[in-house]
Enzyme design. Structure first.
Site, PDB file in Angstrom:
ATOM      1  N   HIS A 172      37.779  35.941  47.455  1.00 57.49           N
ATOM      2  CA  HIS A 172      39.064  36.571  47.118  1.00 57.49           C
ATOM      3  C   HIS A 172      38.928  38.089  47.110  1.00 57.49           C
ATOM      4  O   HIS A 172      39.744  38.800  47.714  1.00 57.49           O
ATOM      5  CB  HIS A 172      39.543  36.073  45.747  1.00 57.49           C
ATOM      6  CG  HIS A 172      40.744  36.800  45.231  1.00 57.49           C
ATOM      7  ND1 HIS A 172      42.025  36.295  45.354  1.00 57.49           N
ATOM      8  CD2 HIS A 172      40.874  37.994  44.586  1.00 57.49           C
ATOM      9  CE1 HIS A 172      42.881  37.146  44.815  1.00 57.49           C
ATOM     10  NE2 HIS A 172      42.204  38.199  44.341  1.00 57.49           N
ATOM     11  N   GLU A 173      37.921  38.608  46.419  1.00 55.32           N
ATOM     12  CA  GLU A 173      37.758  40.057  46.350  1.00 55.32           C
ATOM     13  C   GLU A 173      37.443  40.643  47.727  1.00 55.32           C
ATOM     14  O   GLU A 173      37.900  41.738  48.072  1.00 55.32           O
ATOM     15  CB  GLU A 173      36.674  40.428  45.335  1.00 55.32           C
ATOM     16  CG  GLU A 173      36.994  40.031  43.907  1.00 55.32           C
ATOM     17  CD  GLU A 173      38.337  40.542  43.422  1.00 55.32           C
ATOM     18  OE1 GLU A 173      38.785  41.604  43.899  1.00 55.32           O
ATOM     19  OE2 GLU A 173      38.964  39.881  42.571  1.00 55.32           O
ATOM     20  N   HIS A 176      40.522  41.448  49.625  1.00 54.23           N
ATOM     21  CA  HIS A 176      41.160  42.740  49.381  1.00 54.23           C
ATOM     22  C   HIS A 176      40.573  43.810  50.300  1.00 54.23           C
ATOM     23  O   HIS A 176      41.291  44.701  50.776  1.00 54.23           O
ATOM     24  CB  HIS A 176      40.978  43.148  47.924  1.00 54.23           C
ATOM     25  CG  HIS A 176      41.847  42.391  46.973  1.00 54.23           C
ATOM     26  ND1 HIS A 176      43.220  42.324  47.097  1.00 54.23           N
ATOM     27  CD2 HIS A 176      41.541  41.660  45.869  1.00 54.23           C
ATOM     28  CE1 HIS A 176      43.720  41.586  46.108  1.00 54.23           C
ATOM     29  NE2 HIS A 176      42.715  41.171  45.355  1.00 54.23           N
ATOM     30  N   TYR A 187      49.281  48.084  46.661  1.00 52.25           N
ATOM     31  CA  TYR A 187      49.092  47.087  45.603  1.00 52.25           C
ATOM     32  C   TYR A 187      50.203  47.180  44.558  1.00 52.25           C
ATOM     33  O   TYR A 187      49.970  47.460  43.378  1.00 52.25           O
ATOM     34  CB  TYR A 187      47.723  47.280  44.955  1.00 52.25           C
ATOM     35  CG  TYR A 187      47.218  46.060  44.217  1.00 52.25           C
ATOM     36  CD1 TYR A 187      47.019  44.851  44.875  1.00 52.25           C
ATOM     37  CD2 TYR A 187      46.919  46.126  42.861  1.00 52.25           C
ATOM     38  CE1 TYR A 187      46.552  43.749  44.207  1.00 52.25           C
ATOM     39  CE2 TYR A 187      46.445  45.020  42.179  1.00 52.25           C
ATOM     40  CZ  TYR A 187      46.264  43.838  42.854  1.00 52.25           C
ATOM     41  OH  TYR A 187      45.792  42.735  42.176  1.00 52.25           O
ATOM     42  N   GLU A 196      47.609  40.202  47.188  1.00 56.66           N
ATOM     43  CA  GLU A 196      46.968  39.167  46.370  1.00 56.66           C
ATOM     44  C   GLU A 196      46.931  37.831  47.101  1.00 56.66           C
ATOM     45  O   GLU A 196      45.933  37.109  47.077  1.00 56.66           O
ATOM     46  CB  GLU A 196      47.716  39.003  45.044  1.00 56.66           C
ATOM     47  CG  GLU A 196      47.240  39.915  43.942  1.00 56.66           C
ATOM     48  CD  GLU A 196      45.789  39.662  43.577  1.00 56.66           C
ATOM     49  OE1 GLU A 196      45.406  38.491  43.402  1.00 56.66           O
ATOM     50  OE2 GLU A 196      45.038  40.645  43.471  1.00 56.66           O
ATOM     51  N   ASP A 269      51.881  44.589  35.693  1.00 52.21           N
ATOM     52  CA  ASP A 269      51.040  44.000  36.738  1.00 52.21           C
ATOM     53  C   ASP A 269      51.384  44.561  38.115  1.00 52.21           C
ATOM     54  O   ASP A 269      51.504  43.830  39.092  1.00 52.21           O
ATOM     55  CB  ASP A 269      51.187  42.468  36.709  1.00 52.21           C
ATOM     56  CG  ASP A 269      50.243  41.748  37.645  1.00 52.21           C
ATOM     57  OD1 ASP A 269      49.155  42.279  37.918  1.00 52.21           O
ATOM     58  OD2 ASP A 269      50.596  40.637  38.099  1.00 52.21           O
ATOM     59  N   HIS A 274      50.491  39.464  40.753  1.00 52.57           N
ATOM     60  CA  HIS A 274      49.871  38.155  40.540  1.00 52.57           C
ATOM     61  C   HIS A 274      50.914  37.069  40.277  1.00 52.57           C
ATOM     62  O   HIS A 274      50.666  35.893  40.556  1.00 52.57           O
ATOM     63  CB  HIS A 274      48.899  38.196  39.367  1.00 52.57           C
ATOM     64  CG  HIS A 274      47.671  39.012  39.607  1.00 52.57           C
ATOM     65  ND1 HIS A 274      47.593  40.351  39.278  1.00 52.57           N
ATOM     66  CD2 HIS A 274      46.473  38.685  40.159  1.00 52.57           C
ATOM     67  CE1 HIS A 274      46.392  40.814  39.600  1.00 52.57           C
ATOM     68  NE2 HIS A 274      45.693  39.836  40.140  1.00 52.57           N
TER      69      HIS A 274
END
Length: 466
Positions: A172-173, A176, A187, A196, A269, A274
Site C-alpha cells: 500500500h505505501e 503512494h 492528497y 488512497e 483527513d 480514507h
C-alpha cells in the site's frame, strides 16, 4: 498556498491509519498509542511545514547502501529520526529482527511484483532504490510514505501489531510512491481518495499475486492481521464492502462509504481521503470480479495502464479517473470496456462527468463551517455558521461543497497565515476567523486567498439567510 501540492503527493505524507481512528483510540485509551501517534504525526507535520521548498523530512543524510542495492531497510531505534541506521539490504541474509526481516520480505516481493507483472523497475520505472525505515517512534501506530521513503511503526502490542507484519501494508505505501511518480494525485479531496484507493489496489494485487488467488477467491481485505487478538476487526479496510472492516469500542465503527450518494464532505483527513476511497475501491472490486480470472491480469492491468496513460492530472476527480480506466480498458482489455464502465456506474460515478453527486446537488455533505468577520471601519462583528448537510438544492451551497471538496481549505488558510506579508490586521480592514472541523484559523483580510475570500463570502451569505 504553495503550488508544490499540485505537483506531488509526497509532502502530504500518506498515512496508513486514518486520523479519525487514532483520535478514537486517544479518546478511549488516553494512555495508549493513539495520543502518542497523533503527537508524532503532529511533530512530523510541523517539521515538514517548516522545511524550505523541495526539502525532505530526513534529519540525517541517507547512508550509502551497498552498490546497486534495490532496497535497504533502516532501523530508527524507536526515535523519530529518518532514515535511521542501515541494517539490511538486498542480497543480505535475515537479521533475526522480525520487523526488519518482514520489511525486507515485503519490499522485495513488491518490487518483484512490479518487475514481473508490469515490467516496471521500482516505483519510478527507472529502478529507484527503495528506502525503508522500521522501529519508527515509540508505540507508533502507523506507516507512511514521506515522499522519499517508506516508514513503519511497531504498533502498541495491544491494539496494533507491527505495521510490517501484513505484507499488504508495505505494498500500500509503495503504491503512494507509484502514484507520486505517475499521476501525481494531490492528497486531498477526491484526488486524495483516489490516491488512497490506488494504494489499496496495489496492496490487493500484490497480496493476491503472492497467494495465487483469483478475483473471485480473494477476501479483498487491506491490513488483515494488523490488529491484535480480541480487537473486533477483520482488517483496516474491506474493499468489497466498505464500512464493514471493524467495529470495536477502541477503534469505533468503520466509517468508509462505498457509493457516491454517501460521499462525505469534511475538512478532516485531508478532505476525507480514507473515508471516500471506499467508492473507487468498490468500483475496482466490481470490475475485477466481473472481468474474472487473476486480478493483476484483469482490472489491475487496466488501473496500472490508466496511471501511466498521461490522462490523469494532480486534481483528477472520480469521474476523470473512471474515464481514464475506460480508455485504458480499450487498449488493455477491449472485450471488457463496458464491464469497467458499469463498475463505476454501480458506485454512482459516470465516467467523464464531474463527480458532484445525484441530481446535481453535490455529494452528501457533513460538518459545520463557521466564519466570523470582525473589525472594519465600523468595528462590527458578524458570525455565520453553515451546516453542510442542509445545503442540498441551493446553488450557493453546491458551490461551497465543491470548494470544500476540491481544495484543502484548512491547509490553505494555515498556509496563508504563514506566508502573508504584513500578517497583522491593518487599520479599518476586517479580520476573519475560519472554524473548520472544530479548528480555528484567524487571518487578516489582506491574507485571504481568492478561494478563502469566496469561502467567507458564501458562508456569510448562507449563514445570514438560514
Amino acid at each position: 498556498m504553495s503550488t508544490s501540492r499540485e505537483q506531488t503527493s509526497g509532502p502530504d505524507r500518506c498515512g496508513f491509519v486514518p486520523p479519525y481512528v487514532l483520535r478514537h483510540l486517544a479518546a478511549s485509551r488516553p494512555d495508549g498509542c493513539g495520543p502518542r501517534t497523533l503527537l508524532a504525526d503532529q511533530r512530523l507535520r510541523e517539521h515538514r511545514e517548516a522545511l524550505p521548498p523541495g526539502a525532505t523530512l530526513r534529519t540525517t543524510a541517507l547512508p550509502a547502501a551497498p552498490e546497486a542495492a534495490a532496497w535497504t531497510v533502516h532501523d530508527a531505534g524507536g526515535l523519530e529520526q529518518l532514515p535511521g541506521t542501515p541494517v539490511r539490504a538486498a542480497g543480505q541474509p535475515a537479521t533475526g529482527d522480525p520487523a526488519v526481516d518482514e520489511a525486507a520480505a515485503g519490499i522485495e516481493a513488491t518490487l518483484r511484483f512490479f518487475a514481473e507483472v508490469h515490467d516496471r523497475a521500482s516505483y519510478d520505472g527507472a529502478g529507484a532504490p527503495a528506502v525503508v525505515t522500521v522501529h519508527f517512534g515509540r508505540d507508533y501506530a502507523n506507516a507512511f510514505w514521506d515522499g522519499t521513503q517508506l516508514v513503519f511503526g511497531d504498533g502498541d502490542g495491544e491494539v496494533f501489531e507491527r505495521f510490517t507484519k501484513p505484507l499488504d501494508v508495505m505494498a500500500h505505501e509503495f503504491g503512494h510512491a507509484l502514484t507520486q511518480a505517475t499521476a501525481g494525485l494531490v492528497y486531498e479531496g477526491q484526488p486524495g481518495a483516489l490516491n488512497e484507493s490506488v494504494s489499496d489496489v496495489v496492496a490487493a494485487c500484490v497480496k493476491q499475486w503472492l497467494a495465487g488467488e483469483s478475483a473471485a477467491d480473494a477476501d479483498w481485505l487491506v491490513g488483515e492481521g494488523l490488529f491484535r487478538p480480541g480487537v473486533q476487526a477483520r482488517a483496516l479496510r474491506d474493499m468489497a464492502a466498505p464500512g464493514t472492516a471493524y467495529d470495536d469500542p477502541r477503534l469505533g465503527r468503520d466509517p468508509q462509504v462505498g457509493h457516491l450518494d454517501d460521499f462525505v464532505v469534511t475538512t478532516d483527513d485531508n478532505g476525507g481521503v480514507h473515508l471516500n476511497s471506499g467508492i473507487p475501491n468498490r468500483a475496482f472490486v466490481l470490475a475485477a470480479r466481473a472481468v474474472g480470472g487473476r486480478t493483476w491480469e484483469g482490472a489491475g492491468a487496466v488501473w496500472h495502464a490508466a496511471l501511466l496513460s498521461g490522462d490523469l492530472g494532480p486534481r483528477t476527480d472520480f469521474a476523470g479517473f473512471a474515464a481514464a480506466t475506460v480508455s485504458a480498458a480499450e487498449r488493455v482489455l477491449p472485450d471488457h470496456v463496458e464491464t469497467v464502465r458499469a463498475a463505476w456506474r454501480d458506485v454512482g460515478v459516470e465516467p467523464g462527468r464531474p463527480s458532484t453527486g445525484p441530481a446535481g446537488q453535490g455529494p452528501a455533505a457533513t460538518g459545520v463551517v463557521e466564519v466570523r468577520r470582525s473589525g472594519g471601519f465600523a468595528g462590527t462583528r458578524v458570525v455565520a455558521r453553515v451546516d453542510l448537510a442542509d445545503l442540498a438544492g441551493d446553488p450557493r451551497g453546491d458551490e461551497l461543497v465543491r470548494l470544500l471538496t476540491e481544495r484543502d481549505v484548512r491547509a490553505e488558510a494555515l498556509g496563508a497565515g504563514r506566508e502573508a506579508a504584513g500578517g497583522a490586521p491593518q487599520p479599518d480592514r476586517f479580520s476573519y476567523a475560519f472554524v473548520l472541523d472544530g479548528e480555528e484559523v484567524v487571518l487578516p483580510e489582506q491574507a485571504l486567498t481568492p478561494s478563502l475570500q469566496r469561502l467567507a463570502g458564501l458562508v456569510l451569505d448562507l449563514g445570514s439567510t438560514r
